[in-house]
Design an enzyme around this catalytic site. Sequence first.
Site, mmCIF file in Angstrom:
data_model
loop_
_atom_site.group_PDB
_atom_site.id
_atom_site.type_symbol
_atom_site.label_atom_id
_atom_site.label_comp_id
_atom_site.label_asym_id
_atom_site.label_seq_id
_atom_site.Cartn_x
_atom_site.Cartn_y
_atom_site.Cartn_z
ATOM 1 N N ARG A 97 45.166 31.818 2.726
ATOM 2 C CA ARG A 97 43.461 31.869 2.590
ATOM 3 C C ARG A 97 42.976 30.607 3.154
ATOM 4 O O ARG A 97 43.033 29.354 3.221
ATOM 5 C CB ARG A 97 43.997 30.407 1.123
ATOM 6 C CG ARG A 97 41.984 29.535 1.041
ATOM 7 C CD ARG A 97 41.876 29.028 -0.558
ATOM 8 N NE ARG A 97 40.947 28.250 -0.676
ATOM 9 C CZ ARG A 97 39.856 28.352 -0.833
ATOM 10 N NH1 ARG A 97 39.504 29.258 -0.393
ATOM 11 N NH2 ARG A 97 39.229 26.705 -0.651
ATOM 12 N N HIS A 102 43.335 45.476 -10.255
ATOM 13 C CA HIS A 102 41.693 44.686 -9.879
ATOM 14 C C HIS A 102 41.050 45.190 -8.152
ATOM 15 O O HIS A 102 40.413 44.681 -8.203
ATOM 16 C CB HIS A 102 41.341 43.707 -10.300
ATOM 17 C CG HIS A 102 41.696 43.552 -11.567
ATOM 18 N ND1 HIS A 102 42.988 42.333 -11.865
ATOM 19 C CD2 HIS A 102 40.751 43.412 -12.838
ATOM 20 C CE1 HIS A 102 42.807 42.232 -13.440
ATOM 21 N NE2 HIS A 102 41.460 42.405 -13.738
ATOM 22 N N ASP A 127 31.422 20.406 3.249
ATOM 23 C CA ASP A 127 30.033 19.249 2.908
ATOM 24 C C ASP A 127 31.370 18.069 2.583
ATOM 25 O O ASP A 127 32.236 17.573 2.471
ATOM 26 C CB ASP A 127 29.817 19.661 1.438
ATOM 27 C CG ASP A 127 30.648 19.963 0.642
ATOM 28 O OD1 ASP A 127 30.607 19.051 -0.585
ATOM 29 O OD2 ASP A 127 30.945 20.835 0.368
#
Length: 235
Positions: free
Chosen positions: A87, A4, A204
């Site tokens: 991340r 990938h 949020d």
Amino acid sequence: MSTHIGAEKGEIADRILLPGDPLRAKFIAENFLESPRQFNNIRGMLGYTGLYRGARVSVMGTGMGMPSISLYAYELIRYYDVKKLIRIGTAGALNEKVHIRDLILAQGAATTSRIIQKDWPNLDFPPIADFNLLYKAYQIASERKCQVHVGNVLSVDLLHSDFIQENLKLGQYGVLAVEMETAALYYLGAKLGVETLAILTVSDSLVSQETTSAEERQTSFLEMMSVGFEAIISE
């Protein structure tokens, strides 16, 4: 070249930042890296390698969810010898002390996923960050006077679910925010012996209903990106 990722061996640095959004990866490469070169566009999952303050660093999107980040992180580690993976993504606040645009350094990750449990059916394996990366990121964020929180997050398989109230109760137990990738990344880090960390910007809040725009999530949150770069090049 892996299944990938279209890069040849040597085209990806041994340290990489992993935003979920491939367009955020493109933005980061164009705005933070010197002489960035694209190494992947398979399935639109853009990846780049360049120099940050003289250090060779890569950045690549991972998509959304634990299966997606697991696929890319595994191939980066196994086939390209990546040793440090951070991340950099967004999360929804579960705790009233956490507000939009705050930074979260995920010390550990509770999860509703069975990705880890399938390997360890008789115990609860705790997915936690690499301490050295966590400590460096905290020092950097503190020196820059960022609004930063360190603690647990919740990694879920479903963003839209019927368990909002249960998630909010975890917030009362000190869980800072909910997101979709960290537990799987930390588990792979432990399983394959590499350093992993999640630096999250609160986009949020499930507590206050504060929110940010899609454009802001893609092209701002610069503190998170900068802290990520500084932490990943720190020795």
